[in-house]
Design a protein around this motif. Structure first.
Motif, PDB file in Angstrom:
ATOM      1  N   PHE A  78       0.850  -1.181   0.000  1.00 15.20           N
ATOM      2  CA  PHE A  78       0.000   0.000   0.000  1.00 15.20           C
ATOM      3  C   PHE A  78       0.889   1.236   0.000  1.00 15.20           C
ATOM      4  N   GLN A  79       0.624   2.159  -0.912  1.00 13.64           N
ATOM      5  CA  GLN A  79       1.384   3.407  -0.983  1.00 13.64           C
ATOM      6  C   GLN A  79       0.683   4.480  -0.176  1.00 13.64           C
ATOM      7  N   ILE A  80       1.466   5.192   0.603  1.00 12.00           N
ATOM      8  CA  ILE A  80       0.973   6.348   1.347  1.00 12.00           C
ATOM      9  C   ILE A  80       1.735   7.542   0.800  1.00 12.00           C
ATOM     10  N   LEU A  81       1.045   8.415   0.072  1.00 13.90           N
ATOM     11  CA  LEU A  81       1.686   9.603  -0.487  1.00 13.90           C
ATOM     12  C   LEU A  81       1.653  10.704   0.560  1.00 13.90           C
ATOM     13  N   GLY A 103      12.498  -0.899   5.513  1.00 12.85           N
ATOM     14  CA  GLY A 103      13.191  -1.486   4.374  1.00 12.85           C
ATOM     15  C   GLY A 103      13.787  -0.376   3.535  1.00 12.85           C
ATOM     16  N   PRO A 104      14.212  -0.681   2.326  1.00  7.82           N
ATOM     17  CA  PRO A 104      14.833   0.315   1.463  1.00  7.82           C
ATOM     18  C   PRO A 104      13.805   1.193   0.741  1.00  7.82           C
ATOM     19  N   CYS A 105      14.234   2.382   0.372  1.00  5.02           N
ATOM     20  CA  CYS A 105      13.486   3.255  -0.550  1.00  5.02           C
ATOM     21  C   CYS A 105      12.087   3.618  -0.072  1.00  5.02           C
ATOM     22  N   GLY A 106      11.891   3.740   1.237  1.00  7.38           N
ATOM     23  CA  GLY A 106      10.589   4.110   1.769  1.00  7.38           C
ATOM     24  C   GLY A 106       9.644   2.950   2.019  1.00  7.38           C
ATOM     25  N   GLY A 113       3.185  -7.964   8.957  1.00  2.00           N
ATOM     26  CA  GLY A 113       3.809  -8.418   7.719  1.00  2.00           C
ATOM     27  C   GLY A 113       3.280  -7.737   6.470  1.00  2.00           C
ATOM     28  N   VAL A 114       2.367  -6.768   6.622  1.00  4.11           N
ATOM     29  CA  VAL A 114       1.829  -6.035   5.478  1.00  4.11           C
ATOM     30  C   VAL A 114       2.878  -5.022   5.012  1.00  4.11           C
ATOM     31  N   SER A 115       3.105  -4.952   3.701  1.00  2.00           N
ATOM     32  CA  SER A 115       4.090  -4.032   3.127  1.00  2.00           C
ATOM     33  C   SER A 115       3.449  -2.693   2.780  1.00  2.00           C
ATOM     34  N   TRP A 116       4.190  -1.639   3.100  1.00  2.00           N
ATOM     35  CA  TRP A 116       3.754  -0.266   2.859  1.00  2.00           C
ATOM     36  C   TRP A 116       4.888   0.491   2.176  1.00  2.00           C
ATOM     37  N   GLN A 117       4.526   1.443   1.351  1.00  3.06           N
ATOM     38  CA  GLN A 117       5.476   2.382   0.764  1.00  3.06           C
ATOM     39  C   GLN A 117       5.109   3.768   1.285  1.00  3.06           C
ATOM     40  N   VAL A 118       5.972   4.341   2.118  1.00  3.63           N
ATOM     41  CA  VAL A 118       5.746   5.677   2.657  1.00  3.63           C
ATOM     42  C   VAL A 118       6.530   6.627   1.751  1.00  3.63           C
ATOM     43  N   VAL A 119       5.807   7.292   0.848  1.00  2.23           N
ATOM     44  CA  VAL A 119       6.400   8.012  -0.271  1.00  2.23           C
ATOM     45  C   VAL A 119       6.245   9.522  -0.090  1.00  2.23           C
TER      46      VAL A 119
END
Length: 162
Positions: A78-81, A103-106, A113-119
């Motif tokens: 899930f991406q969080i802008l 992890g790497p790159c946000g 265990g849910v993956s997130w992208q904090v962008v």
């Protein structure tokens, strides 16, 4: 099909209610909805949670206690802008606390265990800039980060030494 869009189903091994409550506490515009519990006929223990409907940041989810057969992985995230560093820090902290890991790159994994992208939202324009040097500087800076640093990304994009 109804016109209410999609609902994302997240599969847990006994933590559905806890996870739903956690996500509702992290994001604004969130609430717990219907909780479905097993009846006397099972197959789960009577009264235990089968599903929890919840909304997080306006997105509909259902948390399902499906058992240990399946685990989350990075194939879905899930991406969080985020508009600024304060938002990046907030979501990174809340989603990595109590057993989550950066992890790497946000990217990060929360304690379930849910993956997130904090962008950092402007980063998308930076790395897509038609000027290949600007795009390369922003991309290189991002690739060297765990949690994103908005100021360092802006400096790299502008060609300033950090």
């Amino acid at each position: 099909m109804t016109t209410d869009g999609f609902t994302t189903c997240l599969w847990f091994d006994g933590q559905a209610e806890e996870a739903a409550q956690h996500y509702v506490s992290v994001f604004e515009n969130s609430r717990i909805g219907r909780v479905v519990r097993w009846g006397e006929s099972g197959p789960g223990p009577a009264g235990s949670v089968l599903t929890v409907e919840f909304t997080a940041n306006g997105q509909k989810f259902v948390a399902l206690n499906g058992g240990p057969e399946f685990r989350f992985n990075e194939a879905i995230s899930f991406q969080i802008l985020c508009a600024d560093q304060d938002e990046i820090d907030h979501y990174w902290t809340k989603l990595t606390e109590n057993g989550g890991e950066g992890g790497p790159c946000g990217w990060l994994k929360d304690k379930y265990g849910v993956s997130w992208q904090v962008v950092y939202a402007p980063l998308l324009d930076m790395i897509g800039d038609p000027d290949p040097e600007k795009a390369a500087r922003a991309t290189k800076a991002m690739m060297g980060m765990g949690k994103l640093d908005a100021a360092a990304l802006e400096q790299a994009y502008a060609g300033e030494q950090g």
